[in-house]
Design a protein around this motif. Structure first.
Motif, PDB file in Angstrom:
ATOM      1  N   ASP A  12       2.634  -7.388  -5.506  1.00 24.85           N
ATOM      2  CA  ASP A  12       3.226  -7.018  -6.793  1.00 24.85           C
ATOM      3  C   ASP A  12       3.852  -5.627  -6.774  1.00 24.85           C
ATOM      4  N   THR A  32      10.974  -5.856  -3.461  1.00 23.78           N
ATOM      5  CA  THR A  32       9.619  -6.274  -3.818  1.00 23.78           C
ATOM      6  C   THR A  32       8.939  -6.913  -2.603  1.00 23.78           C
ATOM      7  N   GLU A  52       6.204   1.467  -6.816  1.00 24.97           N
ATOM      8  CA  GLU A  52       6.069   1.437  -8.270  1.00 24.97           C
ATOM      9  C   GLU A  52       5.456   0.108  -8.654  1.00 24.97           C
ATOM     10  N   ASP A  53       4.406   0.177  -9.480  1.00 30.34           N
ATOM     11  CA  ASP A  53       3.771  -1.028  -9.999  1.00 30.34           C
ATOM     12  C   ASP A  53       3.456  -0.779 -11.470  1.00 30.34           C
ATOM     13  N   ASP A  54       2.780  -1.715 -12.089  1.00 31.19           N
ATOM     14  CA  ASP A  54       2.513  -1.583 -13.526  1.00 31.19           C
ATOM     15  C   ASP A  54       1.762  -0.302 -13.862  1.00 31.19           C
ATOM     16  N   SER A  55       0.851   0.101 -12.993  1.00 36.68           N
ATOM     17  CA  SER A  55       0.018   1.265 -13.307  1.00 36.68           C
ATOM     18  C   SER A  55       0.727   2.596 -13.080  1.00 36.68           C
ATOM     19  N   SER A  56       1.870   2.590 -12.365  1.00 41.49           N
ATOM     20  CA  SER A  56       2.532   3.860 -12.054  1.00 41.49           C
ATOM     21  C   SER A  56       3.916   4.006 -12.670  1.00 41.49           C
ATOM     22  N   LYS A  57       4.303   3.046 -13.519  1.00 45.76           N
ATOM     23  CA  LYS A  57       5.628   3.123 -14.143  1.00 45.76           C
ATOM     24  C   LYS A  57       5.774   4.403 -14.953  1.00 45.76           C
ATOM     25  N   TYR A 333      -4.201   1.208 -18.859  1.00 47.55           N
ATOM     26  CA  TYR A 333      -4.249   2.626 -18.512  1.00 47.55           C
ATOM     27  C   TYR A 333      -4.057   3.516 -19.741  1.00 47.55           C
TER      28      TYR A 333
END
Length: 359
Positions: A12, A32, A52-57, A333
């Protein structure tokens, strides 16, 4: 965006910064399923990448120098070294434009806490190290209010400070494990060899050349090759020594893994007045991000987070995006400002965490 070990790539994740190999695109930002390239990355020695993933956007990692300027410096330096190997001449003019661009970006940069997490293949270590050492040296020079001309001379000498290593046997230079006494004496010769090479170029000032000879001297007089003490050393050499050691400690080497920034900074501080000039170490440490943006940390309450933003003049108290709870479970987060939440501290950096936790 965040920086992670390639050991923890998952399907992901999206690549957030371009990766180059031998001057060409290897992987372009935005792709990706980066994990399917793991074999290739391992083969060329890349152990960390920006993803870059959901937690680091939305997390920004400020660049002190642009990727273009870094590549330009690396290309020019490689050409300079290759030309010497081919015809035994050093063309300093080849470095003029890259140095001008480097100086322009550093002089005009904002006052930010710096982290140089450049991605390099294993065969490019010497080039990458020379450029990062130059950048760190110029940060100190900027704090000292050096003139443009002095910064230019410092940059010229620092870019070429390890040129003597091209005359050292690679089997010794890149040996995995400890060096024996004879091998260490051979490595030490790169300082004299480099200085003698640079003396042949009349366009370089003596202040620039002397860096190659004395960047392994110590202010207590126990360095090499001449055992000079603090008052006998040119300030350029004392500056480069700090930058050289810090970058070496925070880079992967053939004989050890890189140190966290905090550990490397502690080493500089602990050896102030012994190996390093105390005032210059202070100026340097004031500008370095102890916990860089995009790096993963463990908090004293057991949660895991990503450094989201720095607080000016408070490097141990950044803003952290918490992404996992005390049990290691993924959570929605949220951000916590350690300058406000004084009961919570950072107890581990990402390099320490990687020994135990998969993110």
């Amino acid at each position: 965006m965040r920086l992670i070990s390639t050991d923890y790539l998952t399907s992901d994740m999206m690549l957030a910064k371009d990766i180059y190999y031998e001057g060409r695109f290897l992987l372009k930002a935005g792709i990706t399923n980066v994990n399917k390239y793991l074999g290739t990355l391992n083969n060329i020695g890349i152990r960390y990448i920006y993803i870059e993933d959901d937690s680091s956007k939305g997390i920004e990692i400020p660049d002190l120098i642009s990727d273009e300027t870094r590549r330009q410096c690396q290309s020019a330096l490689k050409e300079t070294l290759d030309n010497f190997i081919s015809n035994c001449t050093i063309d300093i003019d080849n470095l003029r434009n890259p140095i001008e661009n480097l100086l322009s970006e550093i002089i005009n940069s904002e006052e930010i806490l710096v982290s140089l997490n450049d991605i390099n293949v294993k065969d490019d270590y010497t080039l990458a190290h020379s450029i990062s050492t130059t950048v760190y040296s110029l940060l100190i020079a900027k704090k000292l209010n050096y003139s443009y001309t002095l910064m230019e001379k410092l940059a010229e000498g620092t870019l070429l400070h390890d040129i003597g290593k091209i005359l050292i046997d690679n089997k010794v230079l890149f040996k995995e494990g400890s060096l024996d006494d004879e091998e260490f004496k051979l490595i030490q010769q790169h300082t004299v060899l480099g200085y003698n090479l640079l003396k042949k170029n009349s366009l370089l000032s003596e202040a620039s050349r002397i860096i190659s000879l004395s960047h392994h001297e110590r202010v207590d007089g126990l360095g090499y090759p001449n055992g000079l003490r603090a008052d006998e050393l040119h300030e350029f050499s004392k500056i480069t020594t700090i930058a050289d050691v810090y970058d070496a400690l925070t880079s992967d080497r053939c004989y050890r893994s890189k140190w966290p920034a905090r550990k490397a900074l502690d080493y500089l501080i602990e050896n102030s007045g012994i190996r390093f000039d105390t005032e210059l170490v202070t100026l340097f440490t004031q500008q370095i991000a102890v916990f860089p943006n995009g790096s993963t940390v463990r908090l004293s309450d057991g949660c895991l987070g990503i450094i989201e933003k720095q607080n000016a003049n408070m490097p141990l108290r950044p803003i952290v995006r918490v992404i996992r709870d005390q049990e290691g479970s993924i959570i929605p987060y949220y951000s916590i400002d350690l300058l406000s939440e004084l009961s919570i501290t950072i107890i581990e950096s990402e390099l320490e965490i990687q020994n135990r936790s998969s993110l």
